[in-house]
Design an enzyme around this catalytic site. Structure first.
Site, PDB file in Angstrom:
ATOM      1  CD1 TRP A  81      -2.862   1.604   0.554  1.00  0.00           C
ATOM      2  CD2 TRP A  81      -1.598   2.125   2.461  1.00  0.00           C
ATOM      3  NE1 TRP A  81      -3.444   2.699   0.873  1.00  0.00           N
ATOM      4  CE2 TRP A  81      -2.704   3.194   2.079  1.00  0.00           C
ATOM      5  CE3 TRP A  81      -0.875   2.278   3.430  1.00  0.00           C
ATOM      6  CZ2 TRP A  81      -2.849   4.245   2.958  1.00  0.00           C
ATOM      7  CZ3 TRP A  81      -1.190   3.439   4.399  1.00  0.00           C
ATOM      8  CH2 TRP A  81      -2.079   4.336   3.867  1.00  0.00           C
ATOM      9  N   PRO A  83       0.159   4.892  -1.498  1.00  0.00           N
ATOM     10  CG  PRO A  83      -1.206   6.071   0.430  1.00  0.00           C
ATOM     11  CD  PRO A  83      -0.385   4.599   0.004  1.00  0.00           C
ATOM     12  N   GLY A 110      -4.686   2.858  -3.735  1.00  0.00           N
ATOM     13  CA  GLY A 110      -3.173   3.231  -3.502  1.00  0.00           C
ATOM     14  C   GLY A 110      -2.437   1.671  -3.102  1.00  0.00           C
ATOM     15  CE  LYS A 111      -6.021  -1.939  -0.037  1.00  0.00           C
ATOM     16  NZ  LYS A 111      -7.176  -2.596  -0.028  1.00  0.00           N
ATOM     17  CD  GLU A 326      -5.724  -0.403   2.927  1.00  0.00           C
ATOM     18  OE1 GLU A 326      -4.758  -1.065   3.305  1.00  0.00           O
ATOM     19  OE2 GLU A 326      -6.872  -0.573   2.554  1.00  0.00           O
ATOM     20  CG  ASP A 350       5.714   2.071  24.625  1.00  0.00           C
ATOM     21  OD1 ASP A 350       6.337   2.387  25.956  1.00  0.00           O
ATOM     22  OD2 ASP A 350       5.924   2.896  23.639  1.00  0.00           O
ATOM     23  CD  GLU A 405       4.581   3.255  29.248  1.00  0.00           C
ATOM     24  OE1 GLU A 405       5.543   3.371  29.857  1.00  0.00           O
ATOM     25  OE2 GLU A 405       4.447   3.366  28.057  1.00  0.00           O
TER      26      GLU A 405
END
Length: 692
Positions: A81, A83, A110-111, A326, A350, A405
């Site tokens: 992907w 784009p 966009g692939k 995406e 995190d 976290e």
């Protein structure tokens, strides 16, 4: 995230179990519309995914379609992907590094897709361990070298520079590691050993997956932990970033070995009934372009917010656009990948505070007022992404544990999504280690406030579980010190031998280290975490090899010999930590109701509380010991000491006779119906249990 749910009156959005949330905390009632609105946006994302991909199940397996794959007939299929790209090419060993010889075909949205037939002899054009690169032709015609965001194996040759190279990982079937042991069930009491494979060796080098499996896992099991939290696994270009500047999200760090060797490590952990958590970083990404996600398609908007919003103000990193379809595909599939491919059992997320707020949590003091959690500073897209991630993980994997976290204390972070919560199982009790460090750095022993300690250890949201810890990797890093080093500093170099003359600093240090460990473990939360080496009071700090220390590994290792040497006093701290874990396994205070503090005496420096049928007594006083100290208890009978830090096995002075029975009297005391009299020496922690 502007679908049909966002156009409704928020109070008309149905949240299946919101009644539970509002009844538990009436202060949330004024913010009901905000909670319902977030849930509506969550439902909007789920419906959007399901309409486009049939199911969240299919969507989260996109790693099977994106990236480079070798088919059974040895043909190759690759999808990306990008784009913002004008053209896309694959180059590498297979085409003699011709940058534009092997183009991708442009698809919708966009692939890009590339198919490579097998060689005439039936072999694959892409050999195992061969190098490849993506070539992106940007809109201005520049040819940019990139690694696939979906790369599963990247390597770094430091002699040639620090940039990673993408390699094809497609070993022969007989060389693919297959798990031999079942995954453990999630523990009722979670005792986490936070660890870093690279520093787990005593040698001046980077440790390996297989060394960790062979040498470190037996230590963890012997010490009584039932879960490990692996740090710095997702590939990161800068070793000293501790794994928090991720470059390749699907590649496990090649510093420590191969993907198959990590699978073996996790299987060995499962063999030893250890639950394995991955420290996952979806809060931000490295700014690297040659071997990271940044500007993959030649624009700053691919995967991330464009402009100022896409840059983290303090971490010098990029911030994901969680509203992009995406990006959701990439991140949710990333979570699925580590479970399906490697066998991880759960996640510690995190930087959750950064994901929840536009301020990223910096320069903002959270007072606990609910307005702080329901205003324009809240990054609703980040909140909704975390709701979707937790919903998906817990629906698909019933034994899943997720930990946030988060220092902000946002209500509902650790409540189910169906209630309008964010869906985590636990949050880290980040105020606890800060409190201990502040006391050790700034306050004389005589001035420690028992009420403040109890407040810090017990101040958590009702029915939102907390992971308590006295120190984690944050406190161990260079620039700070471990608790042991704050307590004993340079005396640890000269006075830790059992044959050394008595030393007041060492005696105080071991005594307080043991007390802090137990009271944090027993009062601070519903789970407990220890950072690798701190179970025996590892000295000094943690500093990775870098230019500032002449690339030294001296502080980037664990000195296990200190704990193993019977002539050194580190064994006392290690013994104490192990016995606490063993007793918790027997009595289960972590999954019991929170402790009830019946005494916090400021002059005596005494704290007493009960939890899981046990009575815990702590005397922080530097010099005062108390005979016939009244202790309130719920149940009548005879109490015995089952653990005390004054035992010589834990570096104590053997002032307590554990054979003495403590009889209760039917006299109310400290809000309890009965009391007993106890001897509580100075700087001592004691656990009492009813004598069966």
């Amino acid at each position: 995230m502007n679908g049909k749910w966002s156009t409704m009156d928020p109070l008309d959005i149905e949240v299946p179990e919101i009644k539970n949330l509002l009844e538990r905390d009436g202060y949330l009632k004024p913010y009901e519309a905000d909670i319902r609105r977030r849930y509506g946006l969550f439902k909007d994302v789920i419906e959007r995914i399901e309409s486009g991909e049939q199911s969240l199940y299919n969507f989260s397996k996109s790693y099977e379609n994106f990236g480079i794959h070798i088919n059974d007939d040895n043909s190759v299929i690759a999808r990306e992907w990008a784009p913002g790209a004008q053209e896309l090419f694959l180059t590498g060993d297979f085409n003699e590094w011709n940058r534009t010889k092997t183009p991708f075909k442009k698809l919708d949205f966009g692939k890009w897709e590339l198919k490579i037939d097998a060689n005439p002899d039936g072999s694959c054009a892409l050999k195992h361990n061969s190098e490849v690169k993506i070539i992106v032709k940007s809109q201005n015609g520049e040819l940019l070298e990139r690694l696939s965001p979906w790369a599963t194996y990247v390597t770094q040759n430091r002699a040639e520079g620090t940039t990673f190279k993408q390699r094809i990982w497609h070993p022969k079937p007989e060389n693919v590691y297959k798990a031999k042991h079942p995954k453990p069930k999630k523990p009722k009491s979670l005792r986490i050993y936070e660890c870093h494979v690279g520093i787990a060796t005593q040698e001046l080098k980077v440790g390996t997956y297989l060394e960790f499996a062979k040498n470190t896992i037996p230590r963890i099991v012997k010490q009584g932990y039932n879960a490990i939290q692996l740090m710095a696994i997702m590939e990161h270009a800068y070793y000293a970033s501790f794994g928090y500047q991720v470059t390749s999200f699907y590649a496990v760090s090649s510093r420590y070995g191969t993907p198959e060797e990590l699978k073996e490590l996790i299987d060995v952990a499962h063999e030893n009934n250890l639950y394995v958590l991955l420290d996952v970083v979806h809060s931000h990404a490295s700014k690297n372009t040659l071997d990271g996600l940044n500007m993959f398609d030649g624009t700053d908007a691919c995967f991330f917010h464009s402009g100022h919003r896409g840059d983290h103000p303090l971490w010098d990193s990029r911030l994901f656009n969680y509203a992009d379809y995406e990006v959701l595909r990439f991140l949710l599939s990333n979570l699925r990948w580590y479970i399906e491919e490697y066998g991880f059992d759960g996640y510690r997320f995190d930087g959750v505070t950064s994901m929840l707020y536009h301020s990223r949590g910096f320069g903002q003091g959270f007072s606990g007022h609910y307005d702080e959690y329901y205003n324009l500073n809240v990054d609703v897209e980040g909140v909704v992404y975390l709701m979707v991630a937790n919903h998906f993980l817990h629906s698909l994997y019933p034994e899943m544990i997720t930990i946030a976290e988060d220092v902000s204390g946002m209500p509902g972070v650790c409540r189910p999504v169906a209630e309008g919560g964010v869906g985590f199982d636990y949050r880290l009790g980040m105020a606890i280690p800060d409190k201990w460090i502040k006391l050790l750095k700034e306050v004389k022993d005589d001035d420690w406030k028992m009420g403040e300690i109890c407040w810090t250890l017990s101040n958590r949201r009702w029915m939102e579980k907390t992971v308590a810890y006295s120190e984690s990797h944050d406190q161990a890093l260079v620039g700070d010190k471990t608790l042991a080093f704050w307590l004993m500093d340079k005396e640890m170099y000269w006075s830790m031998s059992v044959t050394s003359p008595p030393n007041q600093i060492i005696d105080r240090g071991i005594a307080l280290h043991n007390i802090i460990t137990l009271i944090t473990h027993a009062l601070g939360g519903e789970a407990y975490l220890n950072f690798i080496g701190n179970e025996f009071g590892h000295p000094e700090w943690l500093d990775f090899p870098r230019a500032g220390n002449s690339d030294s590994y001296h502080y980037a290792r664990r000195q296990w010999n200190l704990a193993d040497d019977e002539l050194l006093k580190y064994k006392f701290i290690n013994n104490w930590d192990r016995e606490i874990n063993k007793l918790e396994e027997k009595y289960g205070w972590l999954h019991a109701n929170p402790g009830y503090v019946s005494c916090k005496h400021e002059d005596d420096k005494v704290i007493i509380f009960d939890r899981a049928g046990l009575v815990f007594a702590f005397n922080f006083h530097p010099t005062k010991s108390f005979t016939d100290y009244s202790v309130g208890v719920d149940s009548p009978g005879t109490y015995k000491i089952i653990l005390n830090s004054d035992d010589t096995n834990f570096g104590g002075h053997n002032r307590l006779d554990t054979n003495v029975s403590h009889f209760t009297k039917p006299e109310p005391f400290s809000g309890k119906p009965h009391r007993m009299l106890a001897y509580i020496p100075c700087r001592t922690a004691i656990i009492y249990a009813l004598d069966a």
